[in-house]
Design a protein around this motif. Sequence first.
Motif, PDB file in Angstrom:
ATOM      1  N   TYR A   1       0.842  -1.189   0.000  1.00 47.38           N
ATOM      2  CA  TYR A   1       0.000   0.000   0.000  1.00 47.38           C
ATOM      3  C   TYR A   1       0.880   1.242   0.000  1.00 47.38           C
ATOM      4  O   TYR A   1       2.042   1.203   0.411  1.00 47.38           O
ATOM      5  CB  TYR A   1      -0.904  -0.013   1.234  1.00 47.38           C
ATOM      6  CG  TYR A   1      -1.911  -1.139   1.211  1.00 47.38           C
ATOM      7  CD1 TYR A   1      -3.105  -1.016   0.489  1.00 47.38           C
ATOM      8  CD2 TYR A   1      -1.673  -2.325   1.902  1.00 47.38           C
ATOM      9  CE1 TYR A   1      -4.028  -2.037   0.464  1.00 47.38           C
ATOM     10  CE2 TYR A   1      -2.597  -3.353   1.876  1.00 47.38           C
ATOM     11  CZ  TYR A   1      -3.776  -3.209   1.159  1.00 47.38           C
ATOM     12  OH  TYR A   1      -4.690  -4.232   1.128  1.00 47.38           O
ATOM     13  N   THR A   2       0.299   2.352  -0.422  1.00 49.81           N
ATOM     14  CA  THR A   2       1.048   3.601  -0.527  1.00 49.81           C
ATOM     15  C   THR A   2       1.696   3.982   0.794  1.00 49.81           C
ATOM     16  O   THR A   2       2.858   4.388   0.824  1.00 49.81           O
ATOM     17  CB  THR A   2       0.130   4.732  -1.026  1.00 49.81           C
ATOM     18  OG1 THR A   2      -0.369   4.375  -2.321  1.00 49.81           O
ATOM     19  CG2 THR A   2       0.868   6.052  -1.120  1.00 49.81           C
ATOM     20  N   TYR A   3       0.982   3.855   1.901  1.00 51.62           N
ATOM     21  CA  TYR A   3       1.564   4.239   3.191  1.00 51.62           C
ATOM     22  C   TYR A   3       2.793   3.392   3.505  1.00 51.62           C
ATOM     23  O   TYR A   3       3.755   3.885   4.105  1.00 51.62           O
ATOM     24  CB  TYR A   3       0.520   4.172   4.316  1.00 51.62           C
ATOM     25  CG  TYR A   3       0.308   2.798   4.899  1.00 51.62           C
ATOM     26  CD1 TYR A   3       1.022   2.385   6.028  1.00 51.62           C
ATOM     27  CD2 TYR A   3      -0.591   1.902   4.337  1.00 51.62           C
ATOM     28  CE1 TYR A   3       0.834   1.121   6.560  1.00 51.62           C
ATOM     29  CE2 TYR A   3      -0.787   0.647   4.864  1.00 51.62           C
ATOM     30  CZ  TYR A   3      -0.073   0.256   5.975  1.00 51.62           C
ATOM     31  OH  TYR A   3      -0.251  -0.996   6.503  1.00 51.62           O
TER      32      TYR A   3
ATOM     33  N   GLU B   1      -2.478   8.516   7.970  1.00 49.09           N
ATOM     34  CA  GLU B   1      -1.027   8.456   8.186  1.00 49.09           C
ATOM     35  C   GLU B   1      -0.295   9.161   7.042  1.00 49.09           C
ATOM     36  O   GLU B   1       0.664   9.905   7.271  1.00 49.09           O
ATOM     37  CB  GLU B   1      -0.572   6.999   8.286  1.00 49.09           C
ATOM     38  CG  GLU B   1       0.918   6.834   8.486  1.00 49.09           C
ATOM     39  CD  GLU B   1       1.336   5.379   8.618  1.00 49.09           C
ATOM     40  OE1 GLU B   1       2.484   5.080   8.240  1.00 49.09           O
ATOM     41  OE2 GLU B   1       0.541   4.546   9.089  1.00 49.09           O
ATOM     42  N   ILE B   2      -0.764   8.947   5.820  1.00 50.08           N
ATOM     43  CA  ILE B   2      -0.153   9.603   4.659  1.00 50.08           C
ATOM     44  C   ILE B   2      -0.291  11.115   4.789  1.00 50.08           C
ATOM     45  O   ILE B   2       0.678  11.857   4.639  1.00 50.08           O
ATOM     46  CB  ILE B   2      -0.800   9.099   3.349  1.00 50.08           C
ATOM     47  CG1 ILE B   2      -0.532   7.605   3.153  1.00 50.08           C
ATOM     48  CG2 ILE B   2      -0.288   9.912   2.149  1.00 50.08           C
ATOM     49  CD1 ILE B   2      -1.338   6.967   2.041  1.00 50.08           C
TER      50      ILE B   2
ATOM     51  N   ASP C   1      -9.444   9.189   0.903  1.00 50.67           N
ATOM     52  CA  ASP C   1     -10.031   8.692   2.151  1.00 50.67           C
ATOM     53  C   ASP C   1     -10.423   7.212   2.065  1.00 50.67           C
ATOM     54  O   ASP C   1     -10.768   6.604   3.069  1.00 50.67           O
ATOM     55  CB  ASP C   1     -11.218   9.541   2.580  1.00 50.67           C
ATOM     56  CG  ASP C   1     -12.317   9.616   1.540  1.00 50.67           C
ATOM     57  OD1 ASP C   1     -12.082   9.281   0.362  1.00 50.67           O
ATOM     58  OD2 ASP C   1     -13.431  10.027   1.907  1.00 50.67           O
ATOM     59  N   LYS C   2     -10.310   6.614   0.897  1.00 52.21           N
ATOM     60  CA  LYS C   2     -10.567   5.173   0.722  1.00 52.21           C
ATOM     61  C   LYS C   2      -9.269   4.363   0.803  1.00 52.21           C
ATOM     62  O   LYS C   2      -9.300   3.142   0.817  1.00 52.21           O
ATOM     63  CB  LYS C   2     -11.235   4.907  -0.634  1.00 52.21           C
ATOM     64  CG  LYS C   2     -12.476   5.727  -0.899  1.00 52.21           C
ATOM     65  CD  LYS C   2     -13.657   5.227  -0.111  1.00 52.21           C
ATOM     66  CE  LYS C   2     -14.925   5.924  -0.522  1.00 52.21           C
ATOM     67  NZ  LYS C   2     -15.314   7.040   0.308  1.00 52.21           N
ATOM     68  N   TRP C   3      -8.137   5.049   0.830  1.00 53.28           N
ATOM     69  CA  TRP C   3      -6.846   4.371   0.869  1.00 53.28           C
ATOM     70  C   TRP C   3      -6.588   3.830   2.269  1.00 53.28           C
ATOM     71  O   TRP C   3      -6.995   4.422   3.265  1.00 53.28           O
ATOM     72  CB  TRP C   3      -5.718   5.324   0.508  1.00 53.28           C
ATOM     73  CG  TRP C   3      -5.755   5.838  -0.897  1.00 53.28           C
ATOM     74  CD1 TRP C   3      -6.765   5.757  -1.800  1.00 53.28           C
ATOM     75  CD2 TRP C   3      -4.701   6.548  -1.548  1.00 53.28           C
ATOM     76  NE1 TRP C   3      -6.405   6.364  -2.964  1.00 53.28           N
ATOM     77  CE2 TRP C   3      -5.138   6.862  -2.840  1.00 53.28           C
ATOM     78  CE3 TRP C   3      -3.437   6.951  -1.150  1.00 53.28           C
ATOM     79  CZ2 TRP C   3      -4.356   7.550  -3.749  1.00 53.28           C
ATOM     80  CZ3 TRP C   3      -2.653   7.633  -2.056  1.00 53.28           C
ATOM     81  CH2 TRP C   3      -3.108   7.919  -3.338  1.00 53.28           C
TER      82      TRP C   3
ATOM     83  N   ASP D   1      -7.313  13.341  -9.399  1.00 58.89           N
ATOM     84  CA  ASP D   1      -8.249  12.215  -9.462  1.00 58.89           C
ATOM     85  C   ASP D   1      -7.986  11.230  -8.328  1.00 58.89           C
ATOM     86  O   ASP D   1      -8.921  10.699  -7.723  1.00 58.89           O
ATOM     87  CB  ASP D   1      -8.188  11.524 -10.824  1.00 58.89           C
ATOM     88  CG  ASP D   1      -6.789  11.098 -11.235  1.00 58.89           C
ATOM     89  OD1 ASP D   1      -5.795  11.754 -10.830  1.00 58.89           O
ATOM     90  OD2 ASP D   1      -6.674  10.120 -11.997  1.00 58.89           O
ATOM     91  N   ASN D   2      -6.723  10.996  -7.996  1.00 60.21           N
ATOM     92  CA  ASN D   2      -6.390  10.117  -6.868  1.00 60.21           C
ATOM     93  C   ASN D   2      -6.711  10.772  -5.533  1.00 60.21           C
ATOM     94  O   ASN D   2      -7.194  10.123  -4.611  1.00 60.21           O
ATOM     95  CB  ASN D   2      -4.914   9.720  -6.906  1.00 60.21           C
ATOM     96  CG  ASN D   2      -4.621   8.737  -8.006  1.00 60.21           C
ATOM     97  OD1 ASN D   2      -5.373   7.796  -8.227  1.00 60.21           O
ATOM     98  ND2 ASN D   2      -3.543   8.950  -8.726  1.00 60.21           N
ATOM     99  N   LEU D   3      -6.428  12.048  -5.431  1.00 60.02           N
ATOM    100  CA  LEU D   3      -6.717  12.770  -4.189  1.00 60.02           C
ATOM    101  C   LEU D   3      -8.207  12.726  -3.868  1.00 60.02           C
ATOM    102  O   LEU D   3      -8.590  12.661  -2.702  1.00 60.02           O
ATOM    103  CB  LEU D   3      -6.247  14.222  -4.298  1.00 60.02           C
ATOM    104  CG  LEU D   3      -6.473  15.086  -3.061  1.00 60.02           C
ATOM    105  CD1 LEU D   3      -5.641  14.589  -1.884  1.00 60.02           C
ATOM    106  CD2 LEU D   3      -6.146  16.547  -3.369  1.00 60.02           C
TER     107      LEU D   3
END
Length: 188
Positions: free
Chosen positions: A80-82, A117-118, A110-112, A104-106
Amino acid sequence: MKIGIFGGSFNPPHLTHKKIAIDLINNNYVDRVIFVPTGDKYNKKNLINSYYRINMIKEMIKDCDKLFISDYEVKGELKYTYETLKYLKEKFNNDDIYFICGADNLSYIDKWKNYEEILSKYKIIVLNRDNINIDFFINKYSKYNSIIKASISLDNISSTMLRNSLDKKYLDNNVYKYIIENKLYNML
């Protein structure tokens, strides 16, 4: 030093990806950019093997001494990104880590997994995409004070479009040659 982390499928990497990285450096948002291609475990349609995507990125950035690549996400299980940002922060512990993403990702951050933490630990450089109101999200997540709206212009090009047409004008010459030589994207 300010290090920009540019994640994505890069399927294929194209000139706009390179332009974004160079423009962010030239406009002092970051000092260097690390491309982080998504791993093969990521459930994305038409994702070619990371081996080819990594090699295409290497071909695209080989003439740029401030552009790098990390294969962290392609090793082992889905990351995952974090986790990626944490890994790179540990690796570059004296540097500031900036995550580069499109609006678009931003819009669905809130679903990530562990998105708070990110937002709380890293700066996020957001690129205008799809005419999304970035200021809305800057206000929505204002308690984190982590979102930076990048004032750079983007071409309206996507990897999906390139997979369908392989328009040479949007691809680095080395990347185009690599695609031809390796018969990628079932187009050739």
